[in-house]
Motif scaffolding. Structure first.
Motif, PDB file in Angstrom:
ATOM      1  N   ALA A 282     -79.773  27.724  17.371  1.00 16.51           N
ATOM      2  CA  ALA A 282     -78.366  28.063  17.725  1.00 16.51           C
ATOM      3  C   ALA A 282     -78.402  26.788  18.932  1.00 16.51           C
ATOM      4  O   ALA A 282     -78.969  26.179  19.432  1.00 16.51           O
ATOM      5  CB  ALA A 282     -78.521  29.338  18.641  1.00 16.51           C
TER       6      ALA A 282
ATOM      7  N   SER B  40     -72.676  27.396  23.999  1.00 18.67           N
ATOM      8  CA  SER B  40     -71.566  27.051  23.854  1.00 18.67           C
ATOM      9  C   SER B  40     -70.708  26.892  25.244  1.00 18.67           C
ATOM     10  O   SER B  40     -69.748  26.406  25.385  1.00 18.67           O
ATOM     11  CB  SER B  40     -70.637  27.629  22.877  1.00 18.67           C
ATOM     12  OG  SER B  40     -70.629  28.843  22.798  1.00 18.67           O
TER      13      SER B  40
ATOM     14  N   ARG C 215     -72.926  32.115  25.863  1.00 17.99           N
ATOM     15  CA  ARG C 215     -72.228  32.317  24.625  1.00 17.99           C
ATOM     16  C   ARG C 215     -73.179  31.340  23.391  1.00 17.99           C
ATOM     17  O   ARG C 215     -73.568  30.244  24.059  1.00 17.99           O
ATOM     18  CB  ARG C 215     -70.942  32.095  24.414  1.00 17.99           C
ATOM     19  CG  ARG C 215     -70.071  32.893  24.939  1.00 17.99           C
ATOM     20  CD  ARG C 215     -68.498  32.210  24.789  1.00 17.99           C
ATOM     21  NE  ARG C 215     -67.590  33.329  24.964  1.00 17.99           N
ATOM     22  CZ  ARG C 215     -67.430  34.636  24.428  1.00 17.99           C
ATOM     23  NH1 ARG C 215     -68.042  34.833  23.341  1.00 17.99           N
ATOM     24  NH2 ARG C 215     -66.861  35.793  24.829  1.00 17.99           N
TER      25      ARG C 215
ATOM     26  N   LYS D 116     -73.636  29.536  19.815  1.00 19.48           N
ATOM     27  CA  LYS D 116     -73.147  29.353  18.402  1.00 19.48           C
ATOM     28  C   LYS D 116     -74.380  29.323  17.710  1.00 19.48           C
ATOM     29  O   LYS D 116     -75.327  28.642  17.805  1.00 19.48           O
ATOM     30  CB  LYS D 116     -72.466  27.871  18.358  1.00 19.48           C
ATOM     31  CG  LYS D 116     -71.919  27.445  16.989  1.00 19.48           C
ATOM     32  CD  LYS D 116     -71.456  26.214  16.869  1.00 19.48           C
ATOM     33  CE  LYS D 116     -70.818  25.747  15.655  1.00 19.48           C
ATOM     34  NZ  LYS D 116     -70.360  24.490  15.473  1.00 19.48           N
TER      35      LYS D 116
ATOM     36  N   PHE E  65     -76.653  28.829  14.010  1.00 20.69           N
ATOM     37  CA  PHE E  65     -76.772  28.150  13.016  1.00 20.69           C
ATOM     38  C   PHE E  65     -77.672  28.818  11.991  1.00 20.69           C
ATOM     39  O   PHE E  65     -77.683  28.293  10.855  1.00 20.69           O
ATOM     40  CB  PHE E  65     -77.543  26.961  13.378  1.00 20.69           C
ATOM     41  CG  PHE E  65     -76.757  26.026  14.376  1.00 20.69           C
ATOM     42  CD1 PHE E  65     -75.249  25.762  14.203  1.00 20.69           C
ATOM     43  CD2 PHE E  65     -77.447  25.518  15.471  1.00 20.69           C
ATOM     44  CE1 PHE E  65     -74.659  25.086  15.179  1.00 20.69           C
ATOM     45  CE2 PHE E  65     -76.631  24.923  16.659  1.00 20.69           C
ATOM     46  CZ  PHE E  65     -75.468  24.369  16.241  1.00 20.69           C
TER      47      PHE E  65
ATOM     48  N   ASP F 157     -71.561  38.925  19.505  1.00 22.97           N
ATOM     49  CA  ASP F 157     -70.009  38.775  20.220  1.00 22.97           C
ATOM     50  C   ASP F 157     -68.965  39.091  19.347  1.00 22.97           C
ATOM     51  O   ASP F 157     -67.691  39.254  19.836  1.00 22.97           O
ATOM     52  CB  ASP F 157     -69.943  37.381  20.757  1.00 22.97           C
ATOM     53  CG  ASP F 157     -69.728  36.411  19.835  1.00 22.97           C
ATOM     54  OD1 ASP F 157     -69.532  36.593  18.340  1.00 22.97           O
ATOM     55  OD2 ASP F 157     -69.183  35.120  20.039  1.00 22.97           O
TER      56      ASP F 157
ATOM     57  N   LYS G   6     -67.584  37.764  16.973  1.00 19.75           N
ATOM     58  CA  LYS G   6     -66.861  36.428  16.223  1.00 19.75           C
ATOM     59  C   LYS G   6     -67.505  35.656  15.514  1.00 19.75           C
ATOM     60  O   LYS G   6     -67.114  34.463  15.480  1.00 19.75           O
ATOM     61  CB  LYS G   6     -66.237  35.823  17.690  1.00 19.75           C
ATOM     62  CG  LYS G   6     -65.282  36.895  18.463  1.00 19.75           C
ATOM     63  CD  LYS G   6     -64.946  36.064  19.772  1.00 19.75           C
ATOM     64  CE  LYS G   6     -63.964  36.797  20.528  1.00 19.75           C
ATOM     65  NZ  LYS G   6     -63.724  36.159  21.899  1.00 19.75           N
TER      66      LYS G   6
ATOM     67  N   GLY H  50     -70.817  34.645  16.578  1.00 14.92           N
ATOM     68  CA  GLY H  50     -71.662  34.093  17.578  1.00 14.92           C
ATOM     69  C   GLY H  50     -72.467  35.088  18.315  1.00 14.92           C
ATOM     70  O   GLY H  50     -72.457  36.223  17.890  1.00 14.92           O
TER      71      GLY H  50
ATOM     72  N   ARG I 144     -74.713  24.649  28.976  1.00 16.20           N
ATOM     73  CA  ARG I 144     -73.825  24.100  27.785  1.00 16.20           C
ATOM     74  C   ARG I 144     -74.397  22.925  26.852  1.00 16.20           C
ATOM     75  O   ARG I 144     -74.658  22.014  27.472  1.00 16.20           O
ATOM     76  CB  ARG I 144     -72.359  23.753  28.326  1.00 16.20           C
ATOM     77  CG  ARG I 144     -71.331  23.543  27.259  1.00 16.20           C
ATOM     78  CD  ARG I 144     -70.128  22.857  27.952  1.00 16.20           C
ATOM     79  NE  ARG I 144     -69.583  24.011  28.743  1.00 16.20           N
ATOM     80  CZ  ARG I 144     -68.439  24.804  28.369  1.00 16.20           C
ATOM     81  NH1 ARG I 144     -68.201  24.730  27.127  1.00 16.20           N
ATOM     82  NH2 ARG I 144     -67.865  25.787  29.168  1.00 16.20           N
TER      83      ARG I 144
END
Length: 169
Positions: free
Chosen positions: A11, A14, A24, A26, A28, A54, A56, A58, A76
């Motif tokens: 991950a 983000s 947050r 993202k 993989f 989340d 969405k 993610g 980030r």
């Protein structure tokens, strides 16, 4: 079979979420449940405290080492990695993308084709990207091959064998 000293990115951060230090992610891999198998990331510099979906695609995570939004914002772009040796064993015919990247590619006639530099999945199945050695003009060319038995009849920890009909010139 695989180089177990390698790290695998599961991950990436983000951005910050809220004001209390959550981030947050993202993903993989195969979703939040797969990521929950691991407690420590990045050579144990990040310890997972909480993780939730989340809604969405993610996830929202809290790490023990991150106490506030400013610290969360500094993460980030950070990739969350684990050692390849920490990944679950696979059945015959299965692979992790990380196991294929860097393998030599040869044709089924024995011709050296190059090196696997990427594995993609655009929705219809996995595709390996092969980079040829530099040509006479010094340029490296790449071609893609579907990861199906007709195109890649075999692979092991040293090489991918690609059917000559799928090896573009």
């Amino acid at each position: 079979m695989a180089d177990n000293d390698r790290t695998v990115t599961l991950a990436a951060v983000s951005g910050a979420h809220g004001v209390t230090g959550e981030v947050r992610l993202k993903l993989f891999g195969e979703g939040v449940a797969a990521l929950k198998r691991y407690r420590a990331f990045n050579d144990s510099t990040l310890t997972l405290k909480k993780l939730r979906d989340d809604g969405k695609g993610g996830a929202i995570a809290r790490f023990e080492e991150v106490a506030d939004r400013n610290a969360a914002e500094k993460l980030r772009g950070t990739a969350l990695t684990v050692p390849r040796s920490a990944m679950p064993e696979l059945e015959d015919g299965e692979y992790y993308f990380a196991d294929l990247i860097g393998l030599a590619a040869v044709s089924d006639t024995g011709e050296a084709l190059g090196t696997c530099v990427a594995v993609e999945n655009f929705g219809a199945g996995d595709v390996v990207e092969i980079e040829r050695p530099p040509g006479e003009d010094g340029k490296r060319r790449r071609f893609m091959v579907p990861m199906i038995e007709a195109a890649v009849p075999e692979w092991d920890h040293e090489k991918l064998v690609i059917a000559a009909a799928f090896a573009e010139e």
